[in-house]
Design a protein around this motif. Structure first.
Motif, short mmCIF file in Angstrom:
data_model
loop_
_atom_site.label_atom_id
_atom_site.label_comp_id
_atom_site.label_asym_id
_atom_site.label_seq_id
_atom_site.Cartn_x
_atom_site.Cartn_y
_atom_site.Cartn_z
N ASN A 339 40.72 48.27 37.76
CA ASN A 339 41.36 47.17 38.55
C ASN A 339 42.40 47.57 39.52
O ASN A 339 43.27 48.45 39.13
N ALA A 340 42.41 47.11 40.70
CA ALA A 340 43.55 47.23 41.80
C ALA A 340 44.49 46.38 41.75
O ALA A 340 45.48 46.67 42.40
N ASP A 365 35.77 38.02 43.33
CA ASP A 365 34.90 38.79 44.56
C ASP A 365 35.66 38.72 45.98
O ASP A 365 35.34 38.99 46.94
N GLY A 366 37.11 38.16 45.74
CA GLY A 366 37.75 38.13 46.71
C GLY A 366 38.18 36.88 47.12
O GLY A 366 39.23 36.42 47.79
N ALA A 406 42.50 41.64 43.14
CA ALA A 406 42.01 42.26 44.05
C ALA A 406 40.60 41.98 43.80
O ALA A 406 39.70 41.90 43.10
N PRO A 407 39.75 42.13 45.16
CA PRO A 407 38.41 41.98 45.08
C PRO A 407 37.70 43.11 44.28
O PRO A 407 38.10 44.09 44.46
#
Length: 630
Positions: A339-340, A365-366, A406-407
């Motif tokens: 994960n970002a 998914d953003g 984050a996506p």
């Protein structure tokens, strides 16, 4: 005469080698994996004369193993299946004993806890009865925690078995690759003749490898044997072996998965990619341990949630609203290691009727979130946006997202696994047990009609005012006012509801008839709430209200017992099949000492006859020499 001598020498040499082969068979009659060897003899090409061909004796074409390739393939399959079922049956049997045995299972403490609830219902002001309920509740919570700890211990044990199995498989595959190299080398030196004893050794090692992870084989033209997993992933190619390894689950570092190290990086092996004992370990975790832990946690969370809700709907001996009887259980969440974003999740139970307990993966998914079951990958209906005012909702669980995702970020939500380890008693003072109903209803003595109080129940303790009083006055048979507000239409079936309570009446009122609802004071001997929480185990709550806690307990015991029995029966059946496969191999490839003894006599006599031929040739030669000397 020369022909006689050369024929005798060829026969003597061939029969000597036959006797050596027989002695080798007898010496290895009890060697595991040994295949009986036989000589292939053929007549040498004769020499042409004018009257015909004179034979040139005998020659040894090869020494070959007596084997059956189809039996070898069956033995690999049987070893893999027996290894898988052996691990599965042994471990499933242990879980079955844990949940069904009187000393470790839930049945005893479960019954004692709700029996103690009945005791409080019978004697709501008895300190002894209240203390007994707390003790029984703590014993039940301790049993839940103990089972959860046992399941976690089995998870750790399974990790250790995976590591040991991987080391063993790597050792075997490396040895098979080394044998491939030696077999190819020796075949080249022997002009293509097979090194039988090395072939036996290789087959034995491949059988051991198959028992650990299940394998298929493909023979190369040079004699090397390639080995593949059931999913087609190469383990041994020629003289090169690839290594198995363990990797941490990206959501749970203490949970190991299997991977194979290829020249292009690690390839994760899913549960169905391998067989043997390693496949049995993964199958046990997927089909027995995880479901049992989830069912156990689901029961613990449902018990805590529903008992707390009912307990909060009553008042204690101090006249105060009841609090949580059990400490609330919180579903666990974990982010993927890749994960970002900075998002974090907090989960809570919101709807017991829809509470399922399966692990769910939430993915961002953003623009929005999606949910899938971790085990099956099936999509899970998902509602909400993830904010505090609009949480993500699925399977009876609410999730609030803090921070920024984050996506591509993914999170694992475990609504049930591990929940049993959180269960404990929140109430320490027996007087704090909320056995009494918070409100009481009474009819005015001056009422003219025949209407009486049927029941007064708390439907939502969260909005109930435990200290408020209310006066209900009927303005006619079909209308009433509450505290002077109204009139309201009266529905005998629905009763009268307001502020979290519902009053049910029976009979026919007359205009002016009134009823009063008032809070109970301290030291009440009422048992209205105790009567409700004492029978909570039989009330339909799960699966949309169709499954009770007692039913869930029965499901846990039955499902684990059924899995253990099925694995045990399958293992016993496979053991019979494996015995048959081994017997078939022995019938073809095993050494029969009676047969070898008969061959020994036969070749011994043939050897003696060949020696006699040489002796005869010598006599003829000596006679010829003597004639020449004259």
């Amino acid at each position: 005469m020369s022909t006689l001598l050369s024929n005798g020498i060829s026969a003597l040499t061939s029969f000597q080698r036959a006797l050596s082969t027989i002695s080798h068979n007898v010496a290895n009659a009890n060697t595991p994996g040994y295949s009986r060897q036989v000589l292939d003899l053929s007549a040498r090409a004769g020499q042409a004369y004018g009257f015909g061909f004179i034979g040139a004796g005998v020659q040894v074409d090869s020494v070959r193993r007596v084997t059956d390739l189809f039996n070898f393939a069956r033995s690999l399959d049987s070893a893999a299946e027996l290894g898988r079922l052996g691990e599965l049956a042994a471990l499933a049997g242990r879980v079955d004993k844990l949940v069904s045995d009187q000393g470790t299972g839930l049945t005893g403490p479960w019954s004692k806890f709700f029996d103690a609830g009945q005791g409080v219902s019978t004697q709501p002001t008895s300190t002894a009865a209240r203390q007994n309920l707390l003790a029984a509740g703590e014993a039940l919570a301790a049993r839940f925690r103990s089972l959860d700890a046992q399941f976690k211990g089995m998870e750790s044990e399974l990790n250790g078995k995976l590591r040991a199995g991987v080391d063993d498989a790597n050792r075997l595959s490396a040895e098979i690759a080394r044998l491939n190299q030696e077999i190819v080398r020796q075949r080249g030196l022997a002009g293509g003749q097979p090194p039988n004893d090395l072939l036996d050794q290789r087959e034995r090692l491949i059988g051991e490898l198959s028992a650990r992870l299940g394998v298929n084989t493909v023979l190369q033209d040079d004699g090397a044997l390639n080995v593949f997993t059931p999913s087609g992933q190469a383990m041994v190619v020629g003289t090169t072996s690839l290594r198995l390894g363990t990797v941490a689950d990206p959501f749970s570092p203490d949970r190991l998965e299997l991977a194979i190290e290829t020249p292009h990086g690690r390839v994760l092996l899913n549960d169905g990619a391998i067989g043997g004992s390693l496949g049995g370990l993964l199958e046990f975790r997927r089909d027995v341990l995880d479901p049992a832990a989830a069912q156990l946690g689901r029961m613990a969370a449902t018990l805590a949630h529903s008992f707390n809700a009912q307990h909060r709907a009553g008042v204690d001996l101090y006249g105060q609203p009841g609090g949580d009887f059990f400490t609330p259980i919180v579903p666990t969440t974990a982010g993927h290691t890749l994960n970002a974003g900075s998002a974090a999740l907090s989960a809570s139970l919101s709807d017991i009727a829809g509470y399922r307990g399966e692990d769910v993966v939430l993915a961002f998914d953003g623009t929005g979130w999606s949910a899938t079951e971790r085990t099956t990958g099936r999509a899970v209906p998902l509602g909400g946006s993830g904010t505090a005012g609009d949480p993500l909702v699925f399977n009876g669980v609410s999730v609030v997202v803090s921070g920024t995702a984050a996506p591509g970020d993914r999170f694992l939500v475990r609504p049930a696994i591990g929940a049993a380890g959180q269960l404990s008693i929140a109430v320490k003072d027996p007087a704090r047990i909320a056995a009494a109903s918070p409100l009481r209803a009474s009819a005015d003595l001056a009422n003219v009609g025949n209407m009486s109080v049927q029941s007064l129940t708390v439907e939502d303790a969260g909005i109930l005012d435990f200290n408020a009083s209310h006066t209900i006055v009927f303005t006619g048979p079909n209308s009433y006012t509450i505290d002077g507000v109204g009139p309201h239409a009266y529905d005998p079936d629905a009763g009268i509801a307001q502020g979290g309570w519902r009053l049910k009446l029976e009979g026919t009122p007359v205009a002016g008839d009134s009823f009063r609802i008032a809070p109970r004071g301290a030291g009440s001997s009422d048992n209205g709430n105790a009567r409700l929480f004492a029978v909570l185990d039989g009330r339909g709550q799960l699966d949309g209200g169709n499954l009770s806690l007692n039913g869930a307990l029965g499901q846990l015991t039955t499902s684990v017992g059924s899995a253990a029995r099925h694995a045990e029966y399958a293992r016993d059946a496979q053991q019979i099949i494996d015995t048959q496969v081994r017997a078939e191999r022995e019938a073809v490839s095993g050494v029969n000492l009676d047969e070898e003894a008969a061959n020994l006599v036969r070749y011994q006599q043939a050897y003696q006859a060949a020696a006699q031929m040489i002796g005869t040739a010598d006599t003829l030669f000596q006679t010829l020499l003597a004639a020449v000397r004259r």
